[in-house]
Design a protein around this motif. Structure first.
Motif, short mmCIF file in Angstrom:
data_model
loop_
_atom_site.label_atom_id
_atom_site.label_comp_id
_atom_site.label_asym_id
_atom_site.label_seq_id
_atom_site.Cartn_x
_atom_site.Cartn_y
_atom_site.Cartn_z
N ASN A 148 0.81 -1.21 0.00
CA ASN A 148 0.00 0.00 0.00
C ASN A 148 0.85 1.26 0.00
OD1 ASN A 148 -1.64 2.23 1.59
ND2 ASN A 148 -3.13 0.85 0.68
N SER A 149 1.83 1.33 0.87
CA SER A 149 2.61 2.56 1.01
C SER A 149 3.53 2.82 -0.17
CB SER A 149 3.44 2.52 2.30
OG SER A 149 4.32 1.41 2.30
N VAL A 150 4.16 1.76 -0.68
CA VAL A 150 5.09 1.89 -1.80
C VAL A 150 4.49 1.29 -3.08
CG1 VAL A 150 7.36 1.22 -2.66
CG2 VAL A 150 7.09 1.86 -0.26
N GLY A 151 3.82 0.17 -2.94
CA GLY A 151 3.37 -0.59 -4.10
C GLY A 151 2.33 0.10 -4.95
N GLN A 152 1.40 0.84 -4.32
CA GLN A 152 0.35 1.48 -5.12
C GLN A 152 0.94 2.52 -6.08
OE1 GLN A 152 -1.98 -0.68 -4.81
NE2 GLN A 152 -3.73 0.55 -4.11
N ALA A 153 1.84 3.34 -5.58
CA ALA A 153 2.47 4.35 -6.44
C ALA A 153 3.33 3.70 -7.52
CB ALA A 153 3.31 5.31 -5.59
N PHE A 154 3.95 2.58 -7.19
CA PHE A 154 4.71 1.82 -8.19
C PHE A 154 3.78 1.31 -9.29
CE2 PHE A 154 5.99 -2.44 -9.62
CZ PHE A 154 7.23 -2.17 -10.17
#
Length: 287
Positions: A148-154
């Protein structure tokens, strides 16, 4: 406890309207939460049935409160032939404005050739396509809620990459695509991407102009959590490509104040983001 609260707020229309009133939001766009309601796990007919059920629910909510809601449907995008048919139904019969899709379609990137009929239909129908990740299942993102914290923006950056590099934006230039969370990481590292376009011929086989030009063909919501990030996004793509976003019920609790309190933005830019851009994109400009 938090999950229960979030799910309740997603489906309680009266509570939603009360919160909209408190936030000063006149009109909200409804869509399925693809994190909770993704369809890629299901077989073709099950995923279609679930999509149709969701779309009928959204259409009913919009019909009950037509002055407050606009609806975006959901699709079994991993089964392209069914997705095209449901897109036609939800726009023609249900009167929804378009669809919300994830950053992939099963094992396919959004630029996969099998999805060309979907993009062709979306452009022809003038559908608004809102891209919001349904999560990231890579094992590297499992710890610490990194999905959620890193993966969504990725995921958002990867979706934009596929739209550009696989030629979707070149082939269908009239598409109305909005990327969640300000486009993730993509708008903030365009220098290196533009450099690769110039130096590495194989990166531009499906592109006829620099990546930054394709980026500016997209729309982005304003739910980016930090005002300097919003300012950079506006500097990169223009205030006319940014729409008010809240990611309700889990994102910005004061989405309007988030924009209006960004001091580096002009009054005209704030008006574009809070009101006029979304109204024009969704066909409300004259209402």
């Amino acid at each position: 406890e938090r999950a229960g609260t979030v799910l309740a707020r997603m489906s309680d229309v009266a509570d939603r309207i009360a919160n909209m009133d408190a936030m000063g939001v006149d009109v909200q766009v409804l869509s399925a939460s693809l994190v909770h309601q993704g369809l890629e796990w299901a077989d073709a007919q099950t995923s279609l049935r679930l999509a149709r059920t969701t779309n009928d629910w959204i259409a009913k909510a919009v019909a009950t409160h037509p002055a407050r809601f606009i609806g975006l449907g959901t699709l079994p995008l991993h089964v392209p032939s069914l997705a095209v048919g449901e897109l036609e139904r939800l726009m023609r019969e249900l009167g929804l404005a378009g669809v919300a899709i994830s950053t992939t379609a099963g094992g396919m990137e959004l630029g996969d050739g099998a999805l060309r009929p979907f993009w062709e239909k979306a452009e022809a129908r003038g559908a608004v396509v809102y891209i919001h990740p349904g999560g990231n299942r890579d094992r590297r993102f499992k710890r610490f809620h990194l999905w959620n914290s890193v993966g969504q923006a990725f995921e958002e950056a990867m979706a934009i990459s596929s739209l550009m590099y696989d030629g979707v934006l070149e082939q269908f230039p009239k598409l109305k695509i909005c990327i969640s969370h300000g486009g993730g990481y993509m708008p903030f590292y365009m220098g290196r991407i533009d450099r690769n376009y110039v130096e590495k011929a194989n990166t531009r086989v499906n592109m006829k102009k620099p990546p930054i030009d394709y980026l500016r063909m997209l729309y982005f919501d304003s739910c980016v959590y930090e005002r300097p990030v919003l300012q950079h996004l506006v500097d990169k793509v223009g205030a006319d490509r940014v729409l008010l976003g809240s990611d309700y019920p889990v994102g910005e609790t004061k989405p309007i104040e988030f924009v209006t309190g960004t001091e580096a933005l002009s009054g005209a830019q704030k008006e574009q983001i809070v009101v006029t851009n979304a109204a024009a994109l969704l066909g409300l400009a004259n209402s």
